[in-house]
Design a protein around this motif. Structure first.
Motif, short mmCIF file in Angstrom:
data_model
loop_
_atom_site.label_atom_id
_atom_site.label_comp_id
_atom_site.label_asym_id
_atom_site.label_seq_id
_atom_site.Cartn_x
_atom_site.Cartn_y
_atom_site.Cartn_z
N ALA A 469 42.41 36.76 43.44
CA ALA A 469 43.41 35.72 43.21
C ALA A 469 44.74 36.07 43.89
O ALA A 469 45.42 35.22 44.46
CB ALA A 469 43.61 35.52 41.71
N GLU A 470 45.08 37.35 43.82
CA GLU A 470 46.32 37.80 44.45
C GLU A 470 46.23 37.69 45.97
O GLU A 470 47.16 37.25 46.64
CB GLU A 470 46.61 39.25 44.04
CG GLU A 470 48.02 39.68 44.36
CD GLU A 470 48.44 40.92 43.59
OE1 GLU A 470 49.47 41.49 43.97
OE2 GLU A 470 47.74 41.31 42.64
N PHE A 471 45.07 38.05 46.52
CA PHE A 471 44.87 37.99 47.97
C PHE A 471 44.93 36.55 48.47
O PHE A 471 45.46 36.28 49.55
CB PHE A 471 43.50 38.61 48.31
CG PHE A 471 43.16 38.55 49.77
CD1 PHE A 471 43.75 39.41 50.68
CD2 PHE A 471 42.25 37.61 50.25
CE1 PHE A 471 43.45 39.35 52.03
CE2 PHE A 471 41.94 37.54 51.59
CZ PHE A 471 42.53 38.42 52.50
N GLU A 472 44.42 35.62 47.67
CA GLU A 472 44.37 34.22 48.10
C GLU A 472 45.59 33.42 47.66
O GLU A 472 45.66 32.21 47.89
CB GLU A 472 43.09 33.57 47.56
CG GLU A 472 41.83 34.18 48.17
CD GLU A 472 40.55 33.58 47.60
OE1 GLU A 472 40.64 32.72 46.69
OE2 GLU A 472 39.46 33.96 48.05
N GLY A 473 46.55 34.09 46.97
CA GLY A 473 47.80 33.43 46.64
C GLY A 473 47.81 32.62 45.37
O GLY A 473 48.70 31.77 45.17
N TYR A 474 46.85 32.83 44.49
CA TYR A 474 46.79 32.06 43.25
C TYR A 474 47.41 32.79 42.07
O TYR A 474 47.53 32.25 40.98
CB TYR A 474 45.34 31.72 42.89
CG TYR A 474 44.64 30.83 43.90
CD1 TYR A 474 45.07 29.53 44.13
CD2 TYR A 474 43.55 31.30 44.62
CE1 TYR A 474 44.43 28.72 45.05
CE2 TYR A 474 42.89 30.50 45.54
CZ TYR A 474 43.34 29.21 45.75
OH TYR A 474 42.70 28.41 46.66
N MET A 475 47.78 34.06 42.23
CA MET A 475 48.16 34.90 41.11
C MET A 475 49.41 34.39 40.40
O MET A 475 49.49 34.40 39.17
CB MET A 475 48.38 36.34 41.59
CG MET A 475 48.43 37.34 40.47
SD MET A 475 46.89 37.38 39.54
CE MET A 475 47.41 38.33 38.13
N SER A 476 50.39 33.92 41.16
CA SER A 476 51.65 33.49 40.54
C SER A 476 51.42 32.30 39.61
O SER A 476 52.03 32.21 38.54
CB SER A 476 52.67 33.12 41.63
OG SER A 476 52.15 32.11 42.47
N GLU A 477 50.53 31.40 39.98
CA GLU A 477 50.27 30.22 39.17
C GLU A 477 49.36 30.53 37.97
O GLU A 477 49.40 29.84 36.95
CB GLU A 477 49.62 29.12 40.02
CG GLU A 477 50.52 28.61 41.14
CD GLU A 477 49.82 27.57 42.00
OE1 GLU A 477 48.72 27.13 41.60
OE2 GLU A 477 50.37 27.20 43.04
N ASP A 480 49.70 33.70 33.64
CA ASP A 480 49.64 33.55 32.18
C ASP A 480 48.20 33.53 31.68
O ASP A 480 47.87 34.13 30.65
CB ASP A 480 50.35 32.26 31.74
CG ASP A 480 51.87 32.34 31.96
OD1 ASP A 480 52.37 33.48 32.05
OD2 ASP A 480 52.50 31.28 32.04
N GLU A 481 47.35 32.82 32.43
CA GLU A 481 45.94 32.75 32.05
C GLU A 481 45.28 34.13 32.13
O GLU A 481 44.48 34.51 31.27
CB GLU A 481 45.18 31.77 32.94
CG GLU A 481 45.48 30.30 32.67
CD GLU A 481 46.74 29.82 33.37
OE1 GLU A 481 47.45 30.67 33.96
OE2 GLU A 481 47.01 28.60 33.32
N PHE A 482 45.64 34.89 33.16
CA PHE A 482 45.08 36.25 33.31
C PHE A 482 45.53 37.15 32.16
O PHE A 482 44.75 37.93 31.63
CB PHE A 482 45.49 36.85 34.65
CG PHE A 482 44.54 36.52 35.78
CD1 PHE A 482 43.25 37.04 35.78
CD2 PHE A 482 44.93 35.71 36.82
CE1 PHE A 482 42.37 36.74 36.80
CE2 PHE A 482 44.06 35.40 37.86
CZ PHE A 482 42.77 35.92 37.85
N LYS A 483 46.81 37.03 31.76
CA LYS A 483 47.33 37.86 30.67
C LYS A 483 46.61 37.54 29.36
O LYS A 483 46.28 38.43 28.58
CB LYS A 483 48.83 37.64 30.51
CG LYS A 483 49.66 38.29 31.61
CD LYS A 483 51.14 37.98 31.43
CE LYS A 483 51.96 38.58 32.58
NZ LYS A 483 53.40 38.24 32.46
N ALA A 484 46.36 36.24 29.13
CA ALA A 484 45.66 35.82 27.91
C ALA A 484 44.23 36.35 27.90
O ALA A 484 43.72 36.82 26.86
CB ALA A 484 45.65 34.29 27.81
N LEU A 485 43.57 36.31 29.06
CA LEU A 485 42.20 36.78 29.16
C LEU A 485 42.14 38.30 29.00
O LEU A 485 41.24 38.84 28.34
CB LEU A 485 41.60 36.36 30.51
CG LEU A 485 40.09 36.56 30.69
CD1 LEU A 485 39.31 35.86 29.59
CD2 LEU A 485 39.65 36.05 32.07
#
Length: 558
Positions: A469-477, A480-485
């Motif tokens: 996700a970070e490599f493809e540029g989705y991490m910033s958006e 929050d979902e990643f932290k919850a998971l």
């Protein structure tokens, strides 16, 4: 340019002359020349290495590795056994060897070899050796750092040696005098009449002479009044082809073709038929199989399926349709070499891997279902080749939770069983034994005290997903979902020990029962809640369903 053309024409002319010369040879002569040429090259390489290589080479080790790699490029079953390494081959052929009769394992962190599982009635068990014993000395020789203790334990039958061990919970080392015996692995470790007059025979090998033991067990069960039979060959890796034919003969008429072998040379091709009058042609039979059922086990299960004599239950078998025979070599060596493929009564071969056609990187894969062919049983039921024996009734193969793998890897289950045995000189019978909740709580405390760590697959996958996700540029958006998971997938040992308690308790109980009742006890413990066995009993106690499975459905009849 003209010079280049002349040179090219000269080279082409030379190639034509060489090709013409080689075409003058018969194909057999050319093949012999290629073999002789390559043997001479190999011989020269070894001599050059021995003379000029910067370090002194060990000819036994160097050439052995060359032989092993050459044979492995053919298939994993063609193997060389030098004169000093005949025990394994003898074990496969005869089912016996000279030794003490115990599974052992080297513990790198302790630098000593440990007794893992003594066999019932064998010298190790009769001498008093127990699982967890560390082997310190043999005849005064220090075993620390020696990872090949098995060669010292094996030897001539009736020879003795002194063994010093360190036992958990015992302050001073213990000494034993052990006499080596011919170690015959039990091919029928357990048989019994179960509920509903269902007979059960566990057949764990086709090495040695298992047909004799099988016959004795079956006739004993008949006297006890069984009306149906379960043959359990799960995790039976095979052995002697003739023994599979002999056992099949107990339930099939005389003169039936059980298996045909086909090889390159005439002596590798044979047809094996039932030669004797059967023991029972009518008793309903279920055969339990899994992915560890291989070779001779697949001949037995496949033949009984092809001749509609038994219902096969479990998972698709391993798929080893290759036959090996031992060949004598100079200086006391032997080679187990693949000489043929075998074909069961319907005409199919169960071989799952095509070693002849390898991928570019040398790897091999299983034959895809799309490339398999349809064959038919004696009654006309469809069966397929190319991937082992597919059961008539498939049982979902349950996977052990990840935490159990790590508990076994770190010997936490093994060590708990060792401590348990120190506190409990005796336990209930294998049939009645049950691990209590208090026992499991004690185990959990030991796991926590050991600072147990293990990988969770979900955490690994989440980490990989975050990186992507970070490599493809989705991490910033999606942060929050990643932290919850991450919060939900947080490593929680207490939660996992409770959540997977059923699976862990089963493995613990199995390890404990095995300490008191050996292989027989382990089988009894495994049969508790065994889905394959439960399905077999259902089928065998329902004559209508049994008959239906072994009959071609009306819609398929022509």
């Amino acid at each position: 340019m003209k010079k280049f053309l002349n040179r090219r024409n000269a080279v082409l002319a030379m190639v034509v002359l060489i090709a013409a010369a080689f075409l003058g040879f018969k194909s057999g002569d050319d093949r012999n020349f290629q073999i002789a040429k390559n043997l001479e090259i190999f011989n020269s390489i070894v001599k050059e290495l021995d003379m000029f290589y910067v370090d002194t080479i060990d000819p036994n080790k160097t050439i052995r590795e060359g032989i092993d790699n050459m044979l492995y490029s053919l298939d994993p079953y063609t193997v060389y056994y030098p004169e000093n390494d005949q025990d394994e081959l003898e074990m496969m052929l005869k089912g016996s060897y000279g030794g003490i009769g115990s599974i052992i394992r080297y513990k790198p962190e302790l630098k000593y070899t440990m007794i893992v599982e003594p066999y019932e009635g064998m010298p190790a068990a009769e001498s008093g050796l127990k699982p967890g014993d560390l082997l310190l000395e043999i005849d005064g020789k220090d075993l620390k750092g020696n990872s090949d203790v098995s060669t010292l334990l094996r030897g001539q039958v009736n020879t003795s040696f002194k063994l010093k061990v360190k036992r958990p919970g015992v302050k001073d080392p213990l000494e034993f005098t052990i006499v080596r015996r011919s170690i015959q692995m039990p091919t029928i470790p357990y048989y019994a009449m179960m509920d509903n007059q269902v007979g059960y025979i566990n057949l764990n090998s086709f090495s040695g002479n298992p047909s004799k033991d099988f016959k004795k067990a079956f006739l004993d069960l008949k006297k006890q009044g069984i009306t149906s039979l379960v043959i359990d060959i799960r995790d039976n890796g095979g052995g002697l082809l003739e023994q599979a034919v002999e056992i099949a003969n107990y339930f099939l008429p005389r003169g039936k073709v059980i298996v045909t072998t086909k090889g390159k040379v005439k002596q590798a091709s044979s047809t094996y038929k039932t030669l004797r009058e059967p023991l029972d042609l009518d008793i309903p039979i279920a055969v339990l199989v899994n992915s560890g059922t291989a070779s001779a086990s697949e001949i037995l299960s496949g033949a009984l399926q092809d001749l509609d004599r038994a219902v096969i239950i479990g998972n698709r078998t391993f798929g080893k349709g290759l036959v090996q025979v031992p060949r004598s070599l100079p200086y006391g060596g032997n080679m187990k070499v693949t000489t043929s493929k075998y074909y069961i009564p319907s005409g199919r071969c169960v071989q799952a891997i095509d070693y002849k056609h390898r991928n570019e990187d040398g790897s091999v894969g299983t034959i895809p279902d799309s490339l398999t062919s349809v064959f038919h049983t004696a009654a006309g039921r469809e069966v397929r080749d190319g991937g082992g024996v597919t059961p008539d009734i498939t049982i979902k193969q349950e996977r052990l939770p990840n935490i159990v793998y790590y508990l076994l890897r770190d010997d936490l289950i093994f060590d708990y069983a060792t401590d348990y045995c120190l506190k409990h000189p005796t336990i209930a019978s294998a049939e009645d034994f049950k691990l209590t909740d208090a026992d499991y709580e004690e185990f959990k405390k030991k796991v926590k005290a050991a600072d147990f760590k293990y990988d969770q697959q979900s955490e690994k996958i989440l980490k990989t997903l975050k990186e992507a996700a970070e490599f493809e540029g989705y991490m910033s958006e999606a942060s929050d979902e990643f932290k919850a998971l991450e919060k939900k997938l947080n490593h929680n040992l207490d939660r996992d020990l409770d959540y997977f308690s059923k699976d862990i308790k089963e493995i613990l109980a199995l390890e404990i029962v095995k300490r008191y009742y050996y292989k027989r006890g382990a089988i009894i413990e495994q049969l508790k809640g065994d889905k394959g066995m439960e399905e077999a009993v259902k089928v065998l106690t329902s004559p209508e369903r049994y008959k239906e499975i072994l009959t071609v459905p009306v819609a398929e009849k022509k």
